[in-house]
Design an enzyme around this catalytic site. Structure first.
Site: not given
Length: 745
Positions: A155, A458
């Site tokens: 990222d 998640d």
């Protein structure tokens, strides 16, 4: 839309015996546990009855009455939370796989291909050598390399990370055949050479030292480049990928990059023995300062799309960059669940536990990982669904991409991406899928892929998969599947728990609440299991009340518990002794020592009055539109002296924070109340005066004992990890007025 390749709907055939077994504890053991729990619950009911029937009159200043009502409220909550936790633990299950049966039922060519996602975001916080050790460990899985596809998401778009991955791709040509030839474990080179001092069976010293020297040379080159920040000219000339970086590149502003470093479809992609290598892909999605990128969730969704055009494997595994593979057979274990024709059709994901290699014996922070992995998670699994951790998890691509389970659906395990394009065309297609605007007006992050808009993406993703009819499985093999690093300073640990607590609380207060989202879709026991963590935050206020008010009342001679000679004393004593005895027995059963159990009780208290409390405050400030309190610590302890203190069992403080102020205030308050309270009783009433205040005295002494590391850091230590004087001064400013008021009363 990119992301999944569909499946086939057809009948299936059972290929021999089951590939996994589900086992439950013996009936006698469960019966004994339930009888014990029933007696404790009876004690809890008696405590509630005592509080309700012995309410003090409202005369005088009413201090005792109000304190009593507060105790009743706290004990009502503790009782409710204990029942909630107990209900989840009612039906644990344990899984066992049969890899030999898998080999008999499926040939190597029939096994599905697997896409493995590794995520990194900051080359400073996540050193490149740490990242590539994880990458190399999953590249070396005991699995057909043609069916392995490893994707690294960066990222930060760091050229350093790309350079290090190029180095790893060259080293893999030597490392992978070495691992498979000698069945090396673990297959992270950093972990292996740190743990193993001699060659494996069958390997000559020369070959072993040559491999070790190759790894050392790569490490030296990488560290030299990382320290200098400059990429050598040779790799830049030999890899077309480096040309995509320029002087305008920043971690928050860069175009999308997709580079296939190793293409297993090409004949040249072989190791030194001539065997195929796994596909290796580098991806950095486009970043713009004013564009939302959704952090790790956005990264995983970008990986799902890129992998769909390059490999499109029916199985996806994701792992954090600091959690390497410790078991080369983890893929085959996971496939035993997915490929079982009778039991595995509705399994959406297989979650491995988190384990850490840097936790020392008698860990001062009492990481409860053994109890969580051996007891808590099997109980969740027993209700039909382990939660998704965000790492060490094998997903069915179709389930992750939003498919609703139906009995008619049957997975096509042999499907892969229909590749007719060359690598350049695939890279161009991949780059178009990870731009800042690609997800606009789509269902990505809503109904497809990893969820957006919630702190613990998640957990909510796993919950939504289960609500679509899929089941999850928890698998904890003898040889741990993954090993990572856990924080070794108190500040880091408390900040981590604060973030988790905020996330769980926000989930509980949102439309993703297990009781709302899961109503009618998952079992009530599983909803309650999610809520055990969802209610972490609520524990903060009753716990803070219980460790302050009884001590202050003890200092003032106000009794809040029955006398030692009263029959009502028995339920209080029994609940305390029985509950903690059961907790100790569970900890010892899971392999912890008594010292580790005691340390875990300390951290349980510390987390509740610091991380949970501030998480609750920040969450409601955010709901009310007020800026966050800014209590988060940013200091990260990584120096060798701090690590040495951790190994010696010394808590690491070292900086000023609101969490440390709260902790120190509670510790000093109880120390003062214990000393002054006992002195007052002995001087004014003699030893007999403790009869009515016995339980409060015991509670105060226990709180003082459990806070011994705090007193050590305040009064005895002078190292960098001790508590700063500023923390002590602020805490004294809170404690002193309370004690003076009590004494002068």
């Amino acid at each position: 839309m990119a992301g999944s390749g569909g499946g086939v709907v057809s009948g299936g055939r059972q290929r021999g015996p089951p590939l996994f077994a589900t086992e439950k504890p013996g009936r006698m053991a469960m019966a004994a546990y339930r009888v014990s729990a029933a007696t404790v619950f009876a004690g809890v009911l008696l405590i509630w009855l005592y509080r309700a029937t012995h309410l003090p009159p409202g005369g005088g200043d009413g201090v005792r009455r109000w304190a009593w009502l507060g105790m009743l409220a706290a004990e009502l909550w503790f009782g409710f939370y204990w029942v909630l936790t107990l209900s989840v633990r009612w039906c644990p299950v344990y899984r066992r796989t049969f890899k030999d049966r898998l080999a008999q039922s499926y040939s190597e060519d029939e096994l599905p291909s697997v896409d493995i996602f590794v995520c990194t975001a900051d080359p400073t916080a996540e050193p490149p050598m740490l990242v590539i050790s994880t990458v190399l460990s999953v590249m070396a899985y005991d699995y057909l390399p043609e069916k392995l596809n490893i994707y690294l998401s960066d990222d930060a778009g760091s050229v350093l990370t790309f350079y290090v991955l190029c180095e790893a791709s060259e080293f893999a040509k030597h490392w992978i055949p070495f691992c498979k030839k000698y069945k090396v474990e673990p297959r992270s080179p950093a972990a292996y050479f740190a743990k193993v001092a001699s060659p494996p069976d069958g390997c000559g010293p020369k070959e072993w030292f040559t491999m070790k020297e190759l790894y050392k040379d790569m490490t030296d080159r990488v560290n030299s480049v990382v320290n200098s920040g400059r990429i050598p000219e040779v790799p830049r000339c030999h890899s077309r990928g480096f040309s995509q970086w320029n002087e305008n590149f920043t971690s928050s502003d860069h175009p999308s990059i997709v580079q296939i470093l190793i293409d297993s479809n090409k004949q040249k992609a072989v190791d030194i023995d001539g065997n195929a290598l796994p596909t290796l892909v580098y991806m950095a999605r486009e970043k713009k300062p004013q564009k939302q990128h959704h952090f790790k969730a956005g990264s995983l969704n970008a990986l799902i799309r890129v992998s769909s055009v390059i490999s499109n494997s029916p199985i996806i595994m994701n792992v954090d960059c600091d959690m390497y593979s410790n078991n080369s057979e983890s893929i085959r274990d996971a496939l035993c669940f997915f490929l079982d024709e009778e039991q595995g059709q509705d399994i959406g994901f297989v979650q491995y536990p988190q384990n850490f290699e840097n936790v020392v014996h008698n860990d001062i922070y009492g990481h409860p990982i053994n109890v969580v992995n051996e007891l808590d998670h099997p109980c969740l699994d027993g209700w039909g669904g382990m939660c998704y951790y965000g790492t060490g998890c094998f997903h069915r691509r179709e389930a992750l991409c939003g498919r609703i389970y139906s009995q008619e659906y049957k997975e096509d395990w042999t499907r892969v991406a229909g590749r007719t394009e060359d690598a350049n065309e695939l890279e161009e297609m991949g780059r178009s899928l990870v731009t800042c605007t690609y997800e606009h007006n789509t269902i990505w992050g809503i109904e497809k892929g990893v969820r957006y808009g919630c702190p613990l993406e998640d957990v909510t993703t796993g919950l939504q998969i289960q609500c679509r009819g899929w089941r999850s499985v928890y698998y904890n093999p003898k040889r741990k599947g993954f090993l990572g690093m856990t924080p070794t300073s108190l500040g880091q640990i408390l900040v981590l728990y604060k973030r988790w607590t905020e996330g769980f609380l926000q989930i509980s207060l949102s439309r993703y609440s297990p009781f709302l989202l899961g109503h009618g879709k998952i079992k009530l026991g599983l909803q309650m299991g999610y809520s055990v963590c969802g209610f972490w935050a609520v524990n903060s206020f009753p716990t803070l009340y219980y460790v302050t008010i009884p001590s202050l009342c003890f200092l003032n001679g106000i009794s809040l518990f029955p006398e030692k000679t009263s029959p009502w004393f028995i339920p209080f004593a029994y609940v305390m002794v029985a509950a903690y005895s059961c907790s100790l027995a569970e900890s010892l059963q899971c392999g912890d020592s008594a010292v580790e159990w005691w340390n875990a009780q300390r951290m349980w208290l510390i987390r509740r009055i610091t991380s949970y409390l501030l998480a609750t405050i920040d969450t409601f400030r955010r709901i009310l539109g007020i800026s966050e309190s800014g209590f988060n610590l940013t200091v990260k302890v990584t120096d060798l002296q701090a690590l040495e203190r951790y190994k010696k069992g010394m808590m690491e403080f070292g900086s000023f924070s609101a969490m440390f102020v709260i902790l120190t205030t509670v510790a000093l308050l109880n120390l003062a109340c214990m000393v002054l309270g006992i002195s007052r009783v002995l001087l004014q009433e003699g030893p007999g005066g403790l009869e009515t205040l016995f339980l409060q005295a015991v509670l105060c002494v226990l709180i003082v004992a459990i806070n011994s590391p705090v007193y050590e850091a305040l009064f005895l230590r002078r190292d960098k990890g001790s508590l700063p004087a500023s923390v002590a001064r602020v805490s004294i400013c809170f404690v002193l007025p309370l004690c003076i008021l009590s004494i002068c009363k």
